[in-house]
Design a protein around this motif. Structure first.
Motif, mmCIF file in Angstrom:
data_model
loop_
_atom_site.group_PDB
_atom_site.id
_atom_site.type_symbol
_atom_site.label_atom_id
_atom_site.label_comp_id
_atom_site.label_asym_id
_atom_site.label_seq_id
_atom_site.Cartn_x
_atom_site.Cartn_y
_atom_site.Cartn_z
ATOM 1 N N THR A 95 5.494 7.059 -6.015
ATOM 2 C CA THR A 95 5.377 5.724 -5.425
ATOM 3 C C THR A 95 6.760 5.085 -5.347
ATOM 4 O O THR A 95 7.672 5.441 -6.101
ATOM 5 N N GLU A 96 6.905 4.152 -4.420
ATOM 6 C CA GLU A 96 8.134 3.373 -4.275
ATOM 7 C C GLU A 96 7.769 1.921 -4.012
ATOM 8 O O GLU A 96 6.666 1.626 -3.565
ATOM 9 N N GLN A 97 8.704 1.035 -4.268
ATOM 10 C CA GLN A 97 8.499 -0.391 -4.013
ATOM 11 C C GLN A 97 9.535 -0.875 -3.010
ATOM 12 O O GLN A 97 10.703 -0.501 -3.080
ATOM 13 N N LYS A 98 9.079 -1.702 -2.067
ATOM 14 C CA LYS A 98 9.967 -2.250 -1.050
ATOM 15 C C LYS A 98 9.736 -3.754 -0.942
ATOM 16 O O LYS A 98 8.603 -4.235 -1.054
ATOM 17 N N THR A 99 10.810 -4.492 -0.701
ATOM 18 C CA THR A 99 10.712 -5.943 -0.554
ATOM 19 C C THR A 99 10.681 -6.372 0.912
ATOM 20 O O THR A 99 10.438 -7.546 1.202
ATOM 21 N N PHE A 112 5.750 -4.632 -1.392
ATOM 22 C CA PHE A 112 5.138 -3.458 -0.766
ATOM 23 C C PHE A 112 5.157 -2.304 -1.761
ATOM 24 O O PHE A 112 6.213 -1.970 -2.318
ATOM 25 N N LEU A 113 3.996 -1.698 -1.974
ATOM 26 C CA LEU A 113 3.893 -0.489 -2.791
ATOM 27 C C LEU A 113 3.619 0.669 -1.845
ATOM 28 O O LEU A 113 2.612 0.682 -1.139
ATOM 29 N N LEU A 114 4.512 1.653 -1.828
ATOM 30 C CA LEU A 114 4.374 2.834 -0.973
ATOM 31 C C LEU A 114 3.986 4.022 -1.846
ATOM 32 O O LEU A 114 4.601 4.253 -2.899
ATOM 33 N N GLY A 169 2.085 12.305 3.872
ATOM 34 C CA GLY A 169 2.577 11.058 4.439
ATOM 35 C C GLY A 169 2.465 9.927 3.434
ATOM 36 O O GLY A 169 2.044 10.117 2.287
ATOM 37 N N TRP A 170 2.839 8.728 3.885
ATOM 38 C CA TRP A 170 2.890 7.567 3.004
ATOM 39 C C TRP A 170 1.770 6.582 3.334
ATOM 40 O O TRP A 170 1.453 6.347 4.490
ATOM 41 N N VAL A 171 1.191 6.022 2.267
ATOM 42 C CA VAL A 171 0.191 4.962 2.371
ATOM 43 C C VAL A 171 0.809 3.707 1.774
ATOM 44 O O VAL A 171 1.357 3.748 0.666
ATOM 45 N N ASN A 172 0.730 2.592 2.494
ATOM 46 C CA ASN A 172 1.406 1.365 2.079
ATOM 47 C C ASN A 172 0.407 0.296 1.652
ATOM 48 O O ASN A 172 -0.657 0.145 2.248
ATOM 49 N N PHE A 173 0.780 -0.465 0.632
ATOM 50 C CA PHE A 173 -0.037 -1.582 0.163
ATOM 51 C C PHE A 173 0.851 -2.813 0.015
ATOM 52 O O PHE A 173 2.008 -2.706 -0.404
ATOM 53 N N ASP A 174 0.306 -3.961 0.342
ATOM 54 C CA ASP A 174 0.971 -5.250 0.135
ATOM 55 C C ASP A 174 0.235 -5.934 -1.013
ATOM 56 O O ASP A 174 -0.912 -6.371 -0.849
ATOM 57 N N VAL A 175 0.888 -6.021 -2.191
ATOM 58 C CA VAL A 175 0.187 -6.461 -3.404
ATOM 59 C C VAL A 175 1.038 -7.473 -4.171
ATOM 60 O O VAL A 175 2.263 -7.549 -3.968
ATOM 61 N N PRO A 176 0.430 -8.233 -5.074
ATOM 62 C CA PRO A 176 1.216 -9.118 -5.938
ATOM 63 C C PRO A 176 2.118 -8.303 -6.867
ATOM 64 O O PRO A 176 1.697 -7.267 -7.392
ATOM 65 N N ASP A 193 -20.902 6.733 -1.269
ATOM 66 C CA ASP A 193 -21.240 6.735 -2.691
ATOM 67 C C ASP A 193 -20.208 5.895 -3.428
ATOM 68 O O ASP A 193 -19.192 6.389 -3.893
ATOM 69 N N ASN A 194 -20.466 4.594 -3.525
ATOM 70 C CA ASN A 194 -19.498 3.701 -4.148
ATOM 71 C C ASN A 194 -19.368 3.921 -5.648
ATOM 72 O O ASN A 194 -18.458 3.393 -6.282
ATOM 73 N N GLY A 195 -20.287 4.674 -6.240
ATOM 74 C CA GLY A 195 -20.186 4.942 -7.670
ATOM 75 C C GLY A 195 -19.291 6.111 -8.001
ATOM 76 O O GLY A 195 -19.061 6.400 -9.171
ATOM 77 N N LEU A 196 -18.797 6.812 -6.995
ATOM 78 C CA LEU A 196 -17.992 8.005 -7.228
ATOM 79 C C LEU A 196 -16.542 7.683 -6.854
ATOM 80 O O LEU A 196 -16.210 7.519 -5.685
ATOM 81 N N ARG A 197 -15.690 7.581 -7.867
ATOM 82 C CA ARG A 197 -14.303 7.203 -7.624
ATOM 83 C C ARG A 197 -13.375 7.932 -8.578
ATOM 84 O O ARG A 197 -13.742 8.291 -9.691
ATOM 85 N N GLY A 198 -12.133 8.104 -8.141
ATOM 86 C CA GLY A 198 -11.056 8.556 -8.996
ATOM 87 C C GLY A 198 -9.876 7.631 -8.768
ATOM 88 O O GLY A 198 -9.885 6.827 -7.836
ATOM 89 N N SER A 199 -8.861 7.709 -9.600
ATOM 90 C CA SER A 199 -7.730 6.810 -9.411
ATOM 91 C C SER A 199 -6.477 7.385 -10.041
ATOM 92 O O SER A 199 -6.524 8.274 -10.913
ATOM 93 N N TRP A 200 -5.334 6.873 -9.562
ATOM 94 C CA TRP A 200 -4.024 7.210 -10.134
ATOM 95 C C TRP A 200 -3.448 5.936 -10.783
ATOM 96 O O TRP A 200 -3.294 4.910 -10.116
ATOM 97 N N ARG A 201 -3.116 6.018 -12.034
ATOM 98 C CA ARG A 201 -2.457 4.902 -12.717
ATOM 99 C C ARG A 201 -0.996 4.862 -12.339
ATOM 100 O O ARG A 201 -0.349 5.904 -12.252
ATOM 101 N N LEU A 202 -0.455 3.686 -12.147
ATOM 102 C CA LEU A 202 0.968 3.560 -11.823
ATOM 103 C C LEU A 202 1.811 3.865 -13.062
ATOM 104 O O LEU A 202 1.382 3.643 -14.198
#
Length: 202
Positions: A95-99, A112-114, A169-176, A193-202
């Motif tokens: 991940t990268e951060q951009k202003t 921006f979190l990339l 490729g890159w996925v971008n997020f605009d977050v606090p 299936d909203n009950g089925l999820r995985g995640s990556w911790r920063l």
């Protein structure tokens, strides 16, 4: 004796036509009686809504660990999507951060979190889409991908891929900015299936 005049033919023609019409009407009536008898006969009919529908056997939940739930991992690790002959590996590589984005556009929420995403199809096929990702802040607020562009950070190309193919490729997020600590990038591989999820911790 004078010669006998020949009898006219039209009575025979008319009489034959009448007989033919009566035969046709009788045949149609017989067919109608047979069809009605078959239709009203007991038992199931083709297309009957009263016939029981066979149950579809349940499909196993896709998982990368026992229990049918995807894991929560750190950035750099891989989550595996596995179901009905389809196997895909999803990885947030870094991940990268951009202003600021291209054209000097600032973020609306703070930063921006990339995230660089790779998807490797091992078996079957997948429609790999960045729409299955969200950034989730520690307070539970979710942010969908942002569509600003960044130099040298090509956007993740959402598309269908088959076994042996890789998307990168890159996925971008605009977050606090404050949400980066304790936040995570959440993946819902099956949007039905909203009950089925995985995640990556920063």
């Amino acid at each position: 004796m004078p010669p006998r005049s020949p009898r006219p033919l039209w009575p025979w023609i008319v009489g034959g036509a009448v007989v033919l019409i009566m035969v046709l009407i009788g045949g149609l009536a017989t067919v109608g009686i047979i069809v009605a008898a078959v239709r009203d006969a007991p038992g199931e009919r083709v297309g009957s809504t009263s016939a029981p529908v066979p149950a579809i056997p349940p499909q196993p939940l896709p998982s990368s660990q026992p229990g049918g739930q995807l894991r929560n991992v750190k950035v750099g690790d891989t989550l595996v999507w596995q179901r009905a002959g389809k196997v895909a590996e999803w990885t947030i590589v870094t991940t990268e951060q951009k202003t600021v984005a291209d054209f000097d556009l600032p973020p609306r929420h703070g930063i921006f979190l990339l995230a660089r995403l790779t998807v490797t199809q091992k078996e079957g096929f997948t429609f790999a889409c960045d729409c299955t990702l969200q950034f989730v802040a520690p307070n539970g607020v979710a942010y969908d991908p942002d569509y600003n562009t960044f130099a040298d950070h090509g956007r993740f190309p959402s598309q269908r891929i088959s076994a042996g193919q890789i998307l990168d490729g890159w996925v971008n997020f605009d977050v606090p900015t404050s949400a980066l600590t304790g936040g995570r990038i959440q993946w819902t591989p099956d949007l039905s299936d909203n009950g089925l999820r995985g995640s990556w911790r920063l």
